[in-house]
Write an enzyme that holds these catalytic residues in place. Structure first.
Site, PDB file in Angstrom:
ATOM      1  N   TYR A  46       0.817  -1.218   0.000  1.00 25.01           N
ATOM      2  CA  TYR A  46       0.000   0.000   0.000  1.00 25.01           C
ATOM      3  C   TYR A  46       0.849   1.267   0.000  1.00 25.01           C
ATOM      4  CZ  TYR A  46      -4.157  -2.712   0.027  1.00 25.01           C
ATOM      5  OH  TYR A  46      -5.151  -3.564  -0.375  1.00 25.01           O
TER       6      TYR A  46
ATOM      7  N   HIS B 226     -14.422   1.503  -1.299  1.00 33.05           N
ATOM      8  CA  HIS B 226     -13.316   0.629  -0.887  1.00 33.05           C
ATOM      9  C   HIS B 226     -12.246   1.387  -0.095  1.00 33.05           C
ATOM     10  CE1 HIS B 226     -14.307  -2.595  -4.182  1.00 33.05           C
ATOM     11  NE2 HIS B 226     -15.176  -2.561  -3.203  1.00 33.05           N
TER      12      HIS B 226
ATOM     13  N   ASN C 186     -16.607   0.593 -21.256  1.00 26.30           N
ATOM     14  CA  ASN C 186     -15.556  -0.306 -20.785  1.00 26.30           C
ATOM     15  C   ASN C 186     -14.714  -0.794 -21.962  1.00 26.30           C
ATOM     16  OD1 ASN C 186     -15.152  -1.295 -17.956  1.00 26.30           O
ATOM     17  ND2 ASN C 186     -14.823  -3.227 -19.022  1.00 26.30           N
TER      18      ASN C 186
END
Ligand code: APR
Length: 241
Positions: free
Chosen positions: A62, A115, A208
C-alpha cells in the site's frame, strides 16, 4: 448517432467507476495481464488475513501504491464525469471502487469511495484515523500516536464490508440513469449495483474496454477507453440544459 440518450436537469444520475477509469492516468487495473504484485496475487495482499500474517508485506504494497499517487493526474474520463456533476448538481452521485482519490482531485464533490482511500490509515486498536502524509513511511510498521496500536491502510479488503452501503441502496433505487465505467464487474457487492438499478427501471449505460459479463443488463454499451469516449458522450448527454 453515438448515443440515444440525453439527461434532463432533474434526472438522478448515478455513476459507478472501477480501475479502468484511472488506467489512462497510468494506474494499473487489477485483472489485466498477470494480475500479480511482487509475485503475489492482489487478493493475497488485500485481505485481513494477509495483514495478520504479514503486515510488513501489506504495508509495502500500500505504501508503493500511495507513493504512486503523486505521479498521476486525473484524465479526460475523470474530467467528463466532473462535468456531469456540474450539470446535475445534487442529483448526481459518483460511487467508486477506486482508492486513488482521482475523482476528488478532479473536483467531484458527491463521491462515495466504497473501498476506502490510499490517503488514509487507521489504528487497528483505537480506530483513530491518520492521513498518510502525516505518517513516517520509512517505518516498516507505522504505529498509532495515541495508543501505540498498529496502523493499517484505510482500505476495504476482500471479505470486509464496503463503506456507505447504508445510503447506497436508496440512491440506486432512485436512479434515473446508471453509468458503469471501467469495471470488470466481478467484485461484489459493487457488481450487483447494475442489477439493482435495472430492476428499478433506471436507464443503464456502460463504458468499458472489454465487454463486461453482465452487459445484457445495459441499455447502451460503449466499448473503448473511458478517456476517449466519455468527453463526447457527456457533451451529448448534457447538451441544451
Ligand atoms: N477505459 C475503460 N475501461 C477500461 C480501461 C479504459 N481506459 N482500461 C481498462 N478498462 C477496463 C478493463 O477492461 C476491465 O474490465 O476496466 C476494467 C477493470 O477491471 P478490474 O481490474 O477488475 O478493476 P475493478 O473492476 O475496479 O476491480 C474491483 O477489485 O481488486 C479489487 O478492490 C479492488 O476496487 C477493486 C475491485
Amino acid at each position: 448517432m453515438i448515443t440515444r440518450f440525453k439527461f434532463s436537469p432533474n434526472d438522478r444520475i448515478v455513476v459507478l467507476t472501477g480501475a479502468g477509469i484511472s488506467a489512462e492516468s497510468g494506474l494499473k487495473t487489477f485483472r489485466d495481464s498477470d494480475g500479480l504484485w511482487e509475485n503475489h496475487r492482489v487478493e493475497e495482499v488485500a485481505t485481513p488475513e494477509a495483514y495478520l500474517r504479514n503486515p510488513e508485506l501489506v504495508w509495502r504494497f500500500y505504501k508503493q501504491r500511495y507513493l504512486q499517487l503523486s505521479e498521476v493526474e486525473p484524465n479526460p474520463g475523470h474530467k467528463a464525469l466532473k462535468q456531469i456533476e456540474d450539470f446535475a448538481g445534487g442529483n448526481f452521485t459518483l460511487i467508486t471502487q477506486n482508492v486513488d482519490g482521482l475523482h476528488r482531485r478532479c473536483g467531484n464533490k458527491r463521491v462515495l469511495e466504497i473501498h476506502g482511500s490510499l490517503e488514509l490509515s487507521f489504528c487497528s486498536k483505537c480506530l483513530a484515523k491518520f492521513p498518510m502524509n502525516e505518517i513516517d513511511l520509512e517505518q516498516s510498521l507505522p504505529r498509532c500516536d495515541n495508543c501505540g496500536g498498529l496502523l493499517r491502510p484505510d482500505i476495504i479488503w476482500f471479505g470486509e464490508i464496503p463503506y456507505h452501503l447504508d445510503i447506497i441502496s436508496d440512491i440506486l433505487c432512485q436512479a434515473d440513469f446508471f453509468l458503469v465505467v471501467g469495471t470488470s464487474g466481478v467484485v461484489y457487492p459493487a457488481a450487483q449495483f447494475l442489477h439493482i438499478c435495472k430492476s428499478y427501471n433506471a436507464i443503464t449505460i456502460g463504458i468499458n474496454l472489454e465487454e463486461p459479463k453482465n452487459s445484457y443488463l445495459l441499455d447502451e454499451f460503449h466499448q473503448g477507453k473511458a478517456g476517449e469516449l466519455l468527453p463526447e458522450l457527456v457533451r451529448i448527454w448534457t447538451r441544451g440544459k
